[in-house]
Design a protein around this motif. Structure first.
Motif, PDB file in Angstrom:
ATOM      1  N   THR A  27       0.853  -1.178  -0.154  1.00  0.00           N
ATOM      2  CA  THR A  27       0.006   0.217  -0.019  1.00  0.00           C
ATOM      3  C   THR A  27       1.367   1.239  -0.156  1.00  0.00           C
ATOM      4  OG1 THR A  27      -1.449  -1.141   1.258  1.00  0.00           O
ATOM      5  CG2 THR A  27      -2.070   1.237   1.319  1.00  0.00           C
ATOM      6  N   ILE A  28       1.184   2.451  -0.901  1.00  0.00           N
ATOM      7  CA  ILE A  28       1.573   3.153  -1.490  1.00  0.00           C
ATOM      8  C   ILE A  28       1.916   3.937  -1.335  1.00  0.00           C
ATOM      9  CG2 ILE A  28       3.567   3.790  -2.765  1.00  0.00           C
ATOM     10  CD1 ILE A  28       3.719   1.182  -3.965  1.00  0.00           C
ATOM     11  N   THR A  29       1.874   5.669  -0.363  1.00  0.00           N
ATOM     12  CA  THR A  29       1.803   7.012  -0.877  1.00  0.00           C
ATOM     13  C   THR A  29       2.929   6.992  -1.108  1.00  0.00           C
ATOM     14  OG1 THR A  29       0.591   6.386   1.454  1.00  0.00           O
ATOM     15  CG2 THR A  29       0.977   8.749   0.867  1.00  0.00           C
ATOM     16  N   VAL A  30       3.294   8.217  -2.070  1.00  0.00           N
ATOM     17  CA  VAL A  30       3.800   8.777  -2.622  1.00  0.00           C
ATOM     18  C   VAL A  30       3.866  11.130  -1.812  1.00  0.00           C
ATOM     19  CG1 VAL A  30       5.461  10.278  -4.692  1.00  0.00           C
ATOM     20  CG2 VAL A  30       4.453   7.494  -3.931  1.00  0.00           C
ATOM     21  N   VAL A  31       4.993  10.837  -1.026  1.00  0.00           N
ATOM     22  CA  VAL A  31       4.763  12.200  -0.777  1.00  0.00           C
ATOM     23  C   VAL A  31       5.844  13.249  -1.263  1.00  0.00           C
ATOM     24  CG1 VAL A  31       3.812  11.746   1.520  1.00  0.00           C
ATOM     25  CG2 VAL A  31       6.367  11.535   1.500  1.00  0.00           C
ATOM     26  N   ALA A  32       5.591  14.701  -1.479  1.00  0.00           N
ATOM     27  CA  ALA A  32       6.564  15.199  -1.828  1.00  0.00           C
ATOM     28  C   ALA A  32       6.345  16.744  -1.837  1.00  0.00           C
ATOM     29  CB  ALA A  32       7.074  15.119  -3.792  1.00  0.00           C
ATOM     30  N   LYS A  33       7.202  17.251  -1.839  1.00  0.00           N
ATOM     31  CA  LYS A  33       7.581  18.950  -1.991  1.00  0.00           C
ATOM     32  C   LYS A  33       7.242  19.214  -3.610  1.00  0.00           C
ATOM     33  CE  LYS A  33      10.499  22.763  -1.044  1.00  0.00           C
ATOM     34  NZ  LYS A  33      11.458  23.601  -1.433  1.00  0.00           N
TER      35      LYS A  33
END
Ligand code: FAD
Length: 362
Positions: A27-33
């Motif tokens: 289960t994947i979350t991508v977090v980024a500025k």
């Protein structure tokens, strides 16, 4: 299911997220500025040409395993924004005599390179096709990626497989422990923060620095060939001459520079003039034999490559009780090594999962 947070939405983070999503069981979350669509010199990926000009001095799995993936996309997936283009490399006599010590010269310009068996139709060109001032030339079929299409395509492929995207600016890599969209603490964090890994708490990698890349994007079309020379006569040692036409109306990138340690994100007009002058000399077809005034400029731009002394960092590390898999420091080859690196990240994720008894690969 294991819970994974990927920090970073450049080509490295997106390719890892897609690979892990394809694998299943995550289960994947991508977090980024920064996300695809943003332009900021510290978010390198949108500024790349991007083409495949292998740079490793000998076979390396990053470039070796990425070529077949990009080739497959160019052949079968027009919506990814990748097309085939012939690359022509020109070597100057003085660079050859100096053993190709220039910024892009690690393995790219050497004679009889390892990658001649990787790419299609690598040949040394006859003397009649070597321009004045150059000692030799080679050509092979490569690809050019329209990054404005490819990055959103990667993101879309992730979303189609259930990956969730969130904006966040992390002060410390362990901040990711609170950022999974599931609300659960992640089992694994992937650190794909590129250049900014030198400023991210818990990482603070002082071997990482910018390699400033200035480019000019024009509407003019080049010949069918991409061009890259081993050095330039009229600038500093950290200036380059390359030309590549992006797929699907993406314009033509004229480059460039490789200025280590330089954080200046503003295009320098003197460098821009030299880039354009060299480009029309190396490829007169760009302006039909006219000068740089016939170039139709879309924009001048600077991207900061994530150079790392000693090479890329792909390894696992336990930080504050959570496993982190690092994947940063790709310098000028982040696209042409993206899939090989993502495959290694997946191996490390599998190792951690079996250690944590989370169930192995599906
Ligand atoms: P980035 O694209 O910089 O992505 C980093 C991500 O991490 C971003 O989403 C950022 O917002 C996020 N992030 C960072 N810190 C934080 C934080 N604290 N909190 C939250 N998020 C954070 N490569 C090729 O293979 N072929 C080429 O032809 C080529 N040409 C190039 C030409 C130029 C002019 C330049 C500048 C580069 C070129 N490159 C090329 C190199 C390539 O662009 C890079 O190696 C690659 O884009 C690096 O990708 P990345 O995902 O690691 O980093």
């Amino acid at each position: 299911m294991s819970t994974i947070v990927v920090v970073g939405a450049g080509v490295s983070g997106l390719t890892c997220a897609l690979q892990l999503a394809k694998q299943g069981g995550n289960t994947i979350t991508v977090v980024a500025k920064h996300m695809p669509g943003d332009y900021d010199p510290e978010y390198t990926s949108p500024f790349a040409g991007a083409n495949v000009l292998p740079m490793a001095p000998e076979y390396n799995r990053w470039e070796g395993e990425t070529w077949p993936e990009l080739k497959k996309l160019a052949e079968t997936c027009p919506e990814a924004g990748i097309h085939f283009q012939k690359a022509v490399l020109y070597r100057r006599a003085q660079d050859e005599a100096a053993g190709f010590a220039g910024p892009l010269s690690d393995g790219l310009f050497v004679r009889n390179p390892w990658y001649k068996d990787l790419v299609p139709d690598y040949v040394d060109l006859p003397a009649s096709e070597v321009p004045e001032g150059m000692s030799s030339a080679s050509s092979f079929t490569s690809v050019c990626i329209n990054t404005a299409i490819y990055l959103p395509w990667l993101l879309g492929q992730c979303r189609a497989r259930g990956v969730v995207f969130k904006r966040a600016v992390l002060k410390h890599i362990s901040d990711a422990a609170k950022l999974s969209h599931t609300g659960r603490k992640p089992d694994i964090i992937i650190n794909a923060t590129g250049l900014l890994s030198c400023r991210l708490g818990g990482v603070m990698d002082q071997k990482v620095m910018p390699a400033r890349g200035q480019v000019v994007l024009v509407r003019n079309e080049a010949t069918p060939n991409m061009v890259c020379t081993s050095g330039t006569d009229d600038g500093n040692d950290d200036e380059l001459c390359y030309i590549m036409q992006r797929a699907a109306g993406g314009g033509t990138i004229l480059g460039g520079t490789y200025m280590k340690g330089n954080w200046d994100g503003v295009p320098d007009p003197n460098i821009a003039t030299r880039i354009m002058k060299r480009a029309v000399e190396a490829c007169p077809a760009l302006t039909g034999g006219k000068g740089i005034e016939a170039l139709d400029v879309i924009r001048h731009a600077v991207g900061l490559r994530p150079y790392r002394e000693g090479g890329v960092r792909i390894e696992k590390e336990n930080i504050n009780g959570t496993w982190v898999v690092h994947n940063y420091g790709h310098g000028g080859w982040g696209y042409q090594g993206s899939w090989g690196c993502a495959f290694r990240v997946q191996e490390l994720v599998d190792e951690i999962k079996s250690e944590l008894k989370l169930g192995s690969k599906l």
